[in-house]
Write an enzyme that holds these catalytic residues in place. Structure first.
Site: not given
Ligand code: G6P
Ligand code: BGC
Ligand code: BGC
Length: 960
Positions: A586, A646, A700
């Site tokens: 995003r 992340s 994140d």
């Molecule tokens: C939200 C946060 C992201 C995060 C994500 C993890 O969208 O804004 O920063 O990485 O959640 O969840 P997801 O299920 O999208 O991996």
């Molecule tokens: C990453 C982290 C991140 C998490 C959630 C992991 O695979 O190593 O940095 O915070 O995923 O997105």
């Protein structure tokens, strides 16, 4: 066919269908009735001018003695077609009420689901014991049934009948079940059969609430039984306890069925599916295959389930009142269960003899029969048995046999008496057959309506000594059914061995399901973590945290993030934010005033880019930023930018983050070991005319903590459970090696996804986890993440389903290409499948879309597999959070800690139970911490912008 009418006023005529008026009514056997309706008599039950259904009593001349009293008695047992239709309609209404689960007014019939979901498909095989209790009154039967699994190849069952002493039928329940256990061992003592792995099917012919194929609670005794301490109990457990107490043999009771189900299931495979089981023995009842969706108590929308109607308790006064005679009331009043089973007491073999006795005693005491003479036997309850009635009615028995029976009762019958007694028997049994037919017609009409079929073609399996031994019962039954349910084309199939084979069939299915259940439990057992295991994970994580903070070797890197404070609300300005690493990439514009306004756009990161070159990836990112700026009219503006990245980064500063290794399916080259802020800046530089001021890079988890911290200052932990999983929290700076300063706090990115990469989780890892890890692009890495997060749970489930299919537990052992396809079982399926409403429907829909042929049992198993995998994930996640909050509590030397956790991630947000399981595990493992979980609404992009805003504010302060 025609109906004979004598002196019937105009009303009656209107009722008759035009083609029927003025004709003589015949039923199978076609003899015209010798009887004429005594319409002027006005006997009980017949309204003036109403017609009664009568059947030719083959071989029986009309009663020559037509005295009022005899007529009145016999007339009482005459039931009109309208009355039968009313009983049929009322019973149909009660059936539908009960199926809908209507509690009040309590339906007149119970409609009990039996957990038998399919009629036999003949493949069942093996040797099974069957114990029949309750069908034939004061006796129980033990059978040894061999199922060959070959159609038409039958092995004659071995059986032995044992008479149950009266005091046992009326004594303590334990005594009855001990008696049954004794009979089982006596039977086995006499049988040259192997005594290993004995599996038994329990045919228990009483109304029971079944909660499984081997769990059934007795609602109330019927027929001649009234043992104490059994009603409300699980009768399978009582039998298991008795067999245990007896100790002679180790018999595994794997199924309990109602005798009607055994009768239906024992039906030879024929042209028509046998989908109705009817028993008329000491008691009466029927079962049939109902559409599962019609049974409210079952969470099932497909397939069929066998329902035991328990029509013996039908007691709708409106319908039954007019046909109940004084003799019925007397019989009920003197019975073991007055007021109950009224319908059964007009049909069941335990009562027919008694009804005849009451009529004969009545007529004798009025001097009309036996010259007014009686006998102790005639006046004592239960002296006339079903066998007597059946014999006396049997035209082939002849008057001599009738006289002999009456003489055995101490009576001296005259010729007329013999005839009259036969008519009394005929009247009682004819009514019984007609009433039974009305009930069966109700079941058939319900089936026909339920299946929206013009004509229902069905086979009814019949069983029980009244059906088997009474000369005319089945004939009248069939004839009346045809009359009352003309839209049903019914074939009646007498059960060959009283249902023993049927019970063995159900037992075979139950044994197979029980074996499958054991294999399923063995497979899922490693996923069922107990308190000690979770506490061990918590302790392991705590140790790894401390080591990581000290910079010692640890699977937890505990990365300082240079975020020292959560927002204080004074931040202001417009900020750009990027959010990379979750399901979606995003780009956001975040306007911070007194509140925060966010405008964002989701862009995809194709796998080819995520796993391409680093340059390609960062150029793609900048393309998206430029596109966003254009759309938002921000082109040319150089807003401060916060980058939520992340992935594990060793931060050297707020805007410096060295990527340690990719996770979650990313694998862009030339990035690991690089400062990703630099990589972004280089990409910006490669793109002409774009100015961006990258101020901060945050994980994140940090972005999520900051975003929620903006609303709740107690929010000092960030948790992500999405594609990946991770957590951060505010640690005391004194505990953070490698970062100068001892006061204040700093947010630590734990990178707990890698927890256990040192093997410290091996004790919990299963072969399925190993398969998922081996097939991943980073084998051996992110082991904790691979047990918890959305990228992997679906794969773990898929591997378990493959394993269970190979064991024959699922999909009848048929492996399908689809199920062998990686990532075909999405993690979102778990959330859909485990949703409280429509669970099995979801399972079915999803698996059918995957082209998997499944049965209802398969659907249940898939649901259980999903539950086990997601429960373990949530508990492990909870153990991690418990380790963090306990660390903070001890850091601050607090008795009690109240803290909030900002959470984000699709799995945590969408899974119906994940969040509550995490919270429950934290409460269990960190009882001195009150932890509030705050779901982040705007994602961590907002958090990145706030970190940037704080950095800008602090920079402002240092500049002034
Ligand atoms: C939200 C946060 C992201 C995060 C994500 C993890 O969208 O804004 O920063 O990485 O959640 O969840 P997801 O299920 O999208 O991996
Ligand atoms: C990453 C982290 C991140 C998490 C959630 C992991 O695979 O190593 O940095 O915070 O995923 O997105
Ligand atoms: C019981 C039924 C049984 C029927 C026939 C009734 O009394 O309630 O469960 O099927 O008798 O044996």
């Amino acid at each position: 066919m025609s109906l004979l009418v004598i002196g019937v006023p105009h009303i009656a005529r209107q009722e008759l269908r035009p083609e029927e008026s003025g004709q003589l009514l015949c039923v199978p056997g076609g003899q015209p009735p010798l009887w004429k309706l005594m319409d002027s008599v006005g006997s009980a039950g017949l309204r003036q001018g109403e017609e009664a259904l009568s059947y030719p009593e083959e071989g029986l001349p009309g009663p020559s003695d037509s005295s009022e009293l005899v007529q009145e008695c016999l007339q009482q047992f005459k039931v009109t077609r309208a009355q039968l239709q009313q009983i049929q309609a009322s019973l149909l209404g009660s059936m539908e009420q009960a199926l809908r689960g209507q509690a009040s007014p309590a339906p007149a019939v119970r409609m009990l689901p039996t957990y038998v979901g399919s009629t036999p498909h003949g493949t069942e095989q093996g040797d099974f014991m069957v114990l029949e209790l309750g069908a034939t009154g004061a006796s129980l039967r033990v059978l040894w049934v061999t199922l060959t699994g070959i159609e038409g190849h039958r092995v004659e069952p071995r059986s032995q009948e044992f008479v149950i002493p009266q005091e046992v039928m009326l004594g303590a329940g334990q005594q009855l079940f001990d008696f049954a256990a004794h009979c089982l061992s006596e039977f086995l003592d006499a049988q040259p059969v192997s005594k290993q792995g004995l599996q038994l099917g329990f045919s228990f012919s009483f109304p029971c609430h079944q909660t499984g194929l081997d769990r059934s609670t007795l609602i109330s005794w019927t027929k001649g039984f009234r043992c104490s301490g059994v009603e409300g109990q699980d009768v399978v457990q009582l039998l298991r306890d008795a067999i245990q107490r007896h100790g002679a043999y180790n018999i595994d009771v794997v199924a309990v069925v109602n005798d009607t189900v055994g009768t239906m299931m024992g039906c030879e495979l024929g042209a028509r599916p046998c989908e109705v089981g009817l028993v008329v023995d000491t008691g009466t009842n029927a079962c049939y295959m109902e559409e599962a969706r019609h049974v409210a108590v079952l969470d099932e929308d497909r397939g069929r389930v066998c329902v035991s109607v328990e029509w013996g308790s039908f007691s709708d006064v409106g319908a039954l009142g007019p046909v109940l005679t004084t003799f019925d009331h007397t019989l009920d009043h003197e019975s073991l269960n007055p007021g109950a089973q009224r319908f059964e007491k007009m049909i069941g073999g335990l009562y027919l003899g008694e009804l005849v006795r009451l009529v004969l005693a009545h007529l004798a005491q009025r001097g009309v029969l036996f010259g007014g003479g009686t006998s102790p036997a005639l006046l004592s309850r239960g002296s006339i048995l079903l066998e007597h009635v059946a014999e006396m009615e049997d035209p082939s028995a002849g008057a001599a046999r009738v006289r002999a029976i009456l003489q055995d009762l101490g009576l001296s019958p005259g010729a007329l008496d013999v005839e009259l007694v036969q008519h009394v028997c005929a009247a009682v049994c004819t009514r019984a057959a007609q009433l039974c037919a009305a009930a069966l017609a109700a079941v058939l009409s319900h089936l026909q309506h339920g299946r929206e079929q013009q004509t229902l073609q069905v086979a009814v399996a019949t069983g029980g000594r009244v059906c088997e031994r009474h000369p005319r019962f089945c004939g009248i039954l069939q004839g009346t059914v045809m009359l009352l349910a003309p839209e049903c084309d019914v074939s009646f199939i007498p059960s060959v061995d009283g249902g023993g084979r049927g019970v063995a069939m159900v037992t075979a299915v139950a044994a197979r399901l029980a074996a499958h259940r054991r294999l399923l439990e063995e497979t899922l057992a490693p996923f069922r973590l107990n308190h000690d295991q979770l506490a061990a994970v918590q302790a392991q994580m705590r140790k790894a945290m401390v080591k990581g903070l000290r910079g010692e070797a640890s699977s937890l890197r505990m990365l300082p993030t240079f975020v020292r404070a959560t927002p204080d609300g004074s931040e202001r300005g417009d900020f750009l934010a990027l959010d990379l690493g979750g399901t979606n990439f995003r780009v956001l514009l975040v306007r911070v005033t007194t509140g925060v306004q966010i405008t964002s756009q989701i862009y995809s990161i194709p796998e080819s880019v995520a796993q391409g070159s680093g340059q390609q990836l960062f150029d793609h990112i900048v393309d998206c930023i430029v596109d966003f700026q254009q759309k938002q009219g921000l082109s040319g503006q150089s807003l401060p930018l916060g980058f939520t990245f992340s992935f594990p980064c060793r931060q050297l500063g707020l805007d410096q983050g060295i990527l340690l290794n990719w996770t979650k399916g990313f694998n862009a080259s030339d990035c690991e070991g690089q400062d990703v802020v630099n990589l972004l800046r280089e990409a910006i530089a490669r793109r002409q005319a774009v100015e961006l001021n990258v101020v901060a890079i945050v994980n994140d988890t940090v972005g999520t903590m900051m975003s929620c911290g903006y609303e709740d200052p107690r929010c000092e932990i960030g948790l992500i459970v999405g594609t990946g999983t991770n957590a951060c929290y505010m640690e005391e700076l004194r505990n953070v090696a490698g970062v100068p300063g001892d006061s204040g706090r700093m947010c630590i990115n734990m990178e707990w996804g890698a927890f256990g990469d040192d093997g410290s989780l091996a004790m919990l890892s299963t072969c399925f986890d190993a398969s998922v890890d081996k097939a991943s692009i980073n084998p051996g890495k992110q082991r904790f993440e691979k047990m918890i997060s959305g990228m992997y749970l679906g794969e773990i489930v898929r591997h378990i389903l493959l394993h269970l299919t190979s064991l024959g537990v699922l999909f009848r052992g048929q492996q399908t290409q689809r199920l062998q396809t990686r990532d075909i079982f999405k993690t979102k399926f778990l959330s859909e499948i485990e949703s409280d409403s429509l669970a099995l429907r979801q399972v079915r829909a999803i698996l059918e879309d995957l082209g998997l042929p499944l049965t209802s049992d398969d659907a249940l198993i898939v649901l259980e597999v999903c539950q086990a995998v997601s429960q373990r994930a949530a508990q492990l996640c909870g153990a991690g959070v418990a380790a963090v909050v306990e660390k903070i509590r001890e850091n601050r030397g607090l008795e009690e800690l109240a803290v909030s956790v900002g959470v984000d991630g699709t799995l945590y947000k969408l899974h119906p139970h994940f969040s509550s399981l995490v919270a429950a595990t934290v409460r269990e493992l960190a009882p001195h911490c009150v932890v509030t979980f705050l779901q982040s609404e705007d994602g961590s992009g907002k958090g990145a912008a706030l970190v940037t805003a704080v950095a800008c504010r602090l920079a402002q302060l240092t500049r002034v």
